[in-house]
Scaffold this motif. Sequence first.
Motif, PDB file in Angstrom:
ATOM      1  N   ARG A 147      -8.040  -4.335   2.350  1.00  0.00           N
ATOM      2  CA  ARG A 147      -6.902  -3.531   1.861  1.00  0.00           C
ATOM      3  C   ARG A 147      -6.099  -4.296   0.822  1.00  0.00           C
ATOM      4  O   ARG A 147      -5.648  -3.730  -0.168  1.00  0.00           O
ATOM      5  N   LYS A 153      -6.873  -7.734   7.091  1.00  0.00           N
ATOM      6  CA  LYS A 153      -6.253  -6.957   6.011  1.00  0.00           C
ATOM      7  C   LYS A 153      -6.774  -7.352   4.628  1.00  0.00           C
ATOM      8  O   LYS A 153      -6.247  -6.901   3.611  1.00  0.00           O
ATOM      9  N   ILE A 211       0.835  -1.206   0.000  1.00  0.00           N
ATOM     10  CA  ILE A 211       0.000   0.000   0.000  1.00  0.00           C
ATOM     11  C   ILE A 211       0.866   1.251   0.000  1.00  0.00           C
ATOM     12  O   ILE A 211       0.554   2.242  -0.665  1.00  0.00           O
TER      13      ILE A 211
END
Length: 153
Positions: A97, A94, A69
């Motif tokens: 994401r 996660k 990210i």
Amino acid sequence: MTSLSSKIDVTQSINSIGELVKTATIASGRRLEAVTTIAISKNHTVERVQWALEAGQRVFGENRVQEAIDKWPFLKEKFEDIELHLVGSLQGNKVARALEVFNSIHTIDRIKLARSIARVMDKNDCRPKCFIQINTGEEPQKGGVLPLEADKL
């Protein structure tokens, strides 16, 4: 080592590995497009990864969601044809994401994680490639579902 010599080293490495893969692919009788080289970019700076991109590498693997990210949005803007693979274990918290940044998830090793990924995929209407990780050696220190449990997963 200077930045220029480091860039040259990265470029030469990418080209050398590409030639080795091409030679091995042809020798094995496989089609070139049937083989993909994934450059693992974990722990490398954006600058070094950009050098690899400039040398023609387009498929990369990261093992940490947060590192990806932090690193890849800028690079994806500059090089639109990047394919990014998560090659490390994925924590359930996660998943959302991870699906924002990765095109492929290589380490699905439990039903709960697979269900979580499926929910996020449906919610966000995204379909990354997903791979089940199987611990074929049944080694306790390694990740992956045990072979006898793979069909269930």
